[in-house]
Design a protein around this motif. Structure first.
Motif, short mmCIF file in Angstrom:
data_model
loop_
_atom_site.label_atom_id
_atom_site.label_comp_id
_atom_site.label_asym_id
_atom_site.label_seq_id
_atom_site.Cartn_x
_atom_site.Cartn_y
_atom_site.Cartn_z
N TYR A 178 106.60 66.50 -34.84
CA TYR A 178 106.41 67.06 -33.50
C TYR A 178 105.21 68.01 -33.45
CZ TYR A 178 110.81 65.12 -31.86
OH TYR A 178 111.80 64.25 -31.48
N TYR A 179 104.62 68.31 -34.59
CA TYR A 179 103.39 69.10 -34.71
C TYR A 179 103.53 70.47 -34.07
CZ TYR A 179 101.44 64.60 -36.02
OH TYR A 179 101.21 63.40 -36.65
N ASN A 180 104.74 71.00 -34.06
CA ASN A 180 104.94 72.36 -33.55
C ASN A 180 104.63 73.33 -34.68
OD1 ASN A 180 106.68 74.90 -32.99
ND2 ASN A 180 106.71 73.80 -31.05
N GLY A 181 103.69 74.23 -34.44
CA GLY A 181 103.24 75.13 -35.49
C GLY A 181 104.34 76.01 -36.05
N TYR A 182 105.25 76.47 -35.19
CA TYR A 182 106.33 77.33 -35.65
C TYR A 182 107.29 76.56 -36.55
CZ TYR A 182 104.60 80.32 -31.89
OH TYR A 182 103.80 81.09 -31.07
N MET A 183 107.62 75.34 -36.18
CA MET A 183 108.53 74.54 -36.98
C MET A 183 107.90 74.17 -38.33
SD MET A 183 111.45 74.13 -35.61
CE MET A 183 112.26 74.42 -34.04
N ILE A 184 106.63 73.82 -38.32
CA ILE A 184 105.96 73.49 -39.57
C ILE A 184 105.93 74.70 -40.50
CG2 ILE A 184 103.74 72.82 -40.57
CD1 ILE A 184 103.26 71.09 -38.13
N LEU A 185 105.69 75.87 -39.93
CA LEU A 185 105.70 77.09 -40.75
C LEU A 185 107.07 77.34 -41.35
CD1 LEU A 185 104.23 79.62 -41.76
CD2 LEU A 185 104.86 80.74 -39.60
N CYS A 186 108.12 77.11 -40.57
CA CYS A 186 109.48 77.32 -41.08
C CYS A 186 109.81 76.32 -42.19
CB CYS A 186 110.49 77.18 -39.94
SG CYS A 186 110.44 78.52 -38.74
N ILE A 187 109.32 75.09 -42.07
CA ILE A 187 109.53 74.11 -43.13
C ILE A 187 108.84 74.56 -44.42
CG2 ILE A 187 109.03 71.74 -43.84
CD1 ILE A 187 109.34 70.92 -40.92
N PHE A 188 107.61 75.04 -44.31
CA PHE A 188 106.87 75.51 -45.49
C PHE A 188 107.57 76.71 -46.14
CE2 PHE A 188 102.60 73.77 -43.71
CZ PHE A 188 103.00 72.49 -44.07
N LEU A 189 107.99 77.65 -45.31
CA LEU A 189 108.66 78.84 -45.85
C LEU A 189 109.99 78.49 -46.49
CD1 LEU A 189 107.93 81.49 -43.06
CD2 LEU A 189 106.83 81.28 -45.30
N GLY A 190 110.74 77.58 -45.87
CA GLY A 190 112.00 77.16 -46.46
C GLY A 190 111.81 76.48 -47.80
N SER A 191 110.76 75.66 -47.91
CA SER A 191 110.47 75.02 -49.19
C SER A 191 110.06 76.04 -50.24
CB SER A 191 109.36 73.98 -48.99
OG SER A 191 109.00 73.38 -50.22
N PHE A 192 109.28 77.04 -49.83
CA PHE A 192 108.83 78.06 -50.78
C PHE A 192 109.99 78.88 -51.32
CE2 PHE A 192 107.70 82.54 -51.39
CZ PHE A 192 106.81 82.44 -52.45
N PHE A 193 110.80 79.43 -50.44
CA PHE A 193 111.91 80.27 -50.89
C PHE A 193 112.99 79.44 -51.57
CE2 PHE A 193 110.03 83.15 -47.75
CZ PHE A 193 110.04 84.34 -48.46
N GLY A 194 113.16 78.18 -51.14
CA GLY A 194 114.11 77.32 -51.84
C GLY A 194 113.69 77.05 -53.27
#
Length: 231
Positions: free
Chosen positions: A188-204
Motif C-alpha cells: 500500500y506504500y503507506n510511509g507510516y506502515m512501512i516504518l512500523c514494519i521496519f521497526l517491528g523487524s528490528f526490535f523483533g
C-alpha cells in the motif's frame, strides 16, 4: 402541363417530408433516450467508483491517514486513534514474525536434544568401559576422545515422526502467513506502515535473535536467514 408536373412534384415532396417527419422525430426520441441511458450508465459508473466507502488507496508512496484502507474496505481508518492502533498492530506483527522464526529453530533444537537423550543412557556404559581401558594405556585425553567418538557413532540420524513434522510444518505456515500479510501491507506504500514494519523487524530481531554465538562452524539464526519476505 409543366405546371401540372411541378404541382405533382411538389405534392410528392410534401408527402415524403410528412412521412419522414415522424421517423425523424422517432429517431430523435430514440437518440435522446439513448443519451438518457448513457447518462444513466455514467451515473451508475460513478456509483461503482464510489464503492468502498471512500477508501484512499494509492500505488505510490504516500502518507495518508484518515480514510486509508488496508487489505479490505472493513479496515478503513476513521480516526487518528484507529490509525495509531493499526500502526502498533503492524509493529507487533513484525515482532511476531521474528518470534515464529526463532520458535522454529528452538523446536528443532528441542527435538535433537530429545533424540540424543534417548541414546545417552545406552551409550554411557560402553563409553565408561572404553574410558577405563584407554586411560590405563594412553592417558585420559585419548580416553575422552574415544568415548566421544563411540557415543557419536552410536546415535543414529534423526528423522521427525508424523506429529513432530506436523508441528514443524504448522510453525512454518504461521511464519509464512505473517510474512505474507506484512508484504501485502507494504504494497500500500503507506510511509507510516512501512516504518512500523521496519521497526517491528528490528526490535523483533534484537529480542529473539539475541543468543549465544557458536565458536565453531555452526551458524546462528541471524546468519541462516538474511531476508524477510514470505517466510
Amino acid at each position: 402541363m409543366d405546371m401540372q408536373h411541378d404541382h405533382n412534384h411538389s405534392t410528392m415532396t410534401s408527402t415524403q417530408t410528412a412521412m419522414a417527419m415522424p421517423t425523424s422525430a422517432a429517431s430523435g426520441h430514440d437518440h435522446s433516450s439513448m443519451g438518457h441511458d448513457h447518462s444513466s450508465m455514467g451515473h451508475d459508473h460513478s456509483s461503482m467508483g464510489g464503492m468502498g466507502n471512500g477508501c484512499k488507496i494509492s500505488m505510490l508512496f504516500n502518507l495518508n491517514t484518515i480514510d486509508s484502507c488496508f487489505l479490505s474496505s472493513s479496515w478503513q481508518i476513521t480516526s487518528n486513534g484507529m490509525f495509531a492502533g493499526s500502526c502498533i498492530g503492524v509493529f507487533l506483527l513484525g515482532m511476531v514474525l521474528e518470534f515464529l522464526r526463532r520458535s522454529i529453530k528452538e523446536y528443532d533444537r528441542f527435538l535433537v536434544r530429545q533424540h540424543l537423550s534417548k541414546f545417552q543412557s545406552a551409550t554411557s556404559p560402553a563409553a565408561a568401559t572404553n574410558s577405563s581401558i584407554n586411560s590405563s594405556k594412553d592417558g585420559p585425553v585419548v580416553a575422552a576422545a574415544a568415548a566421544s567418538s563411540c557415543a557419536a557413532a552410536a546415535v543414529p540420524p534423526f528423522r521427525p515422526n508424523l506429529w513432530q513434522q506436523g508441528i514443524r510444518a504448522f510453525l512454518h505456515l504461521l511464519a509464512f502467513v505473517v510474512a505474507y500479510i506484512l508484504m501485502l501491507l507494504a504494497m500500500y506504500y503507506n510511509g507510516y506502515m512501512i516504518l512500523c514494519i521496519f521497526l517491528g523487524s528490528f526490535f523483533g530481531a534484537f529480542i529473539f535473535q539475541w543468543e549465544t554465538l557458536p565458536l565453531g562452524g555452526q551458524q546462528t539464526s541471524a546468519a541462516q536467514e538474511s531476508t524477510v519476505c514470505c517466510g
